[in-house]
Design an enzyme around this catalytic site. Structure first.
Site, short mmCIF file in Angstrom:
data_model
loop_
_atom_site.label_atom_id
_atom_site.label_comp_id
_atom_site.label_asym_id
_atom_site.label_seq_id
_atom_site.Cartn_x
_atom_site.Cartn_y
_atom_site.Cartn_z
CB SER A 26 -0.95 0.01 1.21
OG SER A 26 -1.86 -1.05 1.09
CG HIS A 61 -0.88 4.37 4.65
ND1 HIS A 61 -2.13 4.15 5.20
CD2 HIS A 61 -0.37 3.14 4.41
CE1 HIS A 61 -2.35 2.85 5.28
NE2 HIS A 61 -1.29 2.23 4.81
#
Length: 357
Positions: free
Chosen positions: A260, A318
């Protein structure tokens, strides 16, 4: 390296540089990188230290069991970040340099193969057809894919292969050491890239690969196949390094895995290039919002998670991936990719050098 909201977004926007035909992008926002592994509640014991209580995580379908020997009793020194930093710079430079050479060879090969492909097509038309065999069916399916979907097929295959390795108990200790990133681990550099291809949970892998597949056409249309591959691999290393820095600064160490961080770079790049694209949550199609606002919401969510100490996801990874994607499509493209000419010229000189007699 993950961001997880369990919603799927539909993006409708004309692709940058791809004509006037509108396309739809689908975002399944359950893209998360696992930040550490959850631990079971234990009874308090005055004879045990706080470090000893909580070293054995609870078994979960989303994350592997981490044995006690994986955690360290002393906080690593900040000097351990020097080697990962050098690796991040060197690996990213090699990725973009290799992509420039790949593009050179690809363009050169297209010219050489043009007449060979034309001759092969002519021979196929002259040869009597015996029906569609399995190989022909695969070729038809492959040719029906977009350039972006072809580009990410190898990445998805690598993630599936690593996922299968997690299912082999004998490899469990090796997988935790080299396929999860942790600044307190004895292996620092290789997990920075290997953990990007590592998923322990099938749901985690399927969600991340679905997002990559959905956005592959748009990002490859924006950057091209070679530049996208360099950006994706570099994004995985950069986001992991940001995670290292935050873990060292906060003193909260633990393994992370997942794609991610790199996916956040892809999403941020697309949303930055197409900020006016309309998005909608699939279950609430009547509510629409722009890609620019969606990116702001994502950054705000991960910032809140980082400040408040949420531990389910690696919010630092992230944010690192998202900020790297914004920086690259805004400034990095001109600084890095547009200055690849010296590398291409050097490679051309090597390829065309006449052999010594």
């Amino acid at each position: 390296m993950a961001w997880g909201c369990c919603s799927r977004l539909w993006v409708r926007q004309e692709l940058w540089g791809c004509g006037s035909r509108a396309r739809r992008f689908i975002l399944y926002t359950y893209t998360q990188q696992r930040n550490g592994f959850r631990r079971p509640a234990q009874k308090s014991d005055p004879h045990r230290t706080s470090l000893e209580t909580g070293t054995r995580p609870r078994k979960s379908g989303l994350s592997p069991i981490v044995q006690d020997h994986v955690y360290h009793t002393s906080s690593p020194s900040a000097k351990k970040l020097v080697k990962p930093f050098i690796f991040t710079i060197g690996f990213s430079g090699c990725a973009f340099g290799s992509a420039a050479i790949w593009q050179y060879e690809h363009i050169k090969g297209r010219v050489q193969n043009y007449f060979e492909e034309a001759r092969a097509d002519w021979m196929d038309r002259m040869r009597p057809q015996k029906g569609l065999n399995f190989r022909r069916q695969i070729n038809l399916w492959w040719n029906s894919l977009s350039n972006g979907q072809r580009a990410v097929s190898g990445i998805i295959a690598a993630n599936v292969f690593v996922f299968c390795l997690w299912r082999i108990p004998a490899l469990h200790r090796i997988m935790i050491t080299y396929f999860t990133s942790n600044p307190a681990s004895r292996a620092l550099c290789s997990p920075m890239i290997l953990s990007v291809f590592s998923h322990y949970s099938f749901l985690h892998m399927a969600a991340n690969m679905y997002v990559l597949w959905s956005f592959s056409t748009s990002i490859v249309s924006l950057l091209g196949r070679e530049q996208f591959m360099a950006l994706y691999f570099s994004a995985g290393v950069v986001s992991t390094f940001v995670s290292y820095v935050v873990k060292m600064a906060t003193g909260k160490f633990g393994p992370s895995l997942g794609a991610s961080g790199a996916l956040m770079t892809v999403l941020a790049a697309v949303c930055t290039k197409m900020p006016e694209a309309r998005l909608a949550i699939i279950f609430l199609p009547m509510f629409t919002f722009t890609a620019g606002n969606a990116l702001k919401a994502i950054i705000a969510l991960d910032s809140a998670g980082l400040l408040m100490g949420w531990k389910f996801f690696d919010h630092a990874a992230h944010l690192g991936g998202a900020l790297f994607g914004i920086w690259y499509v805004t400034y990095g493209h001109q600084l890095i990719w547009n200055n690849r000419e010296p590398v291409v010229k050097a490679w051309h000189a090597i390829r065309t050098r006449s052999p010594k007699k």
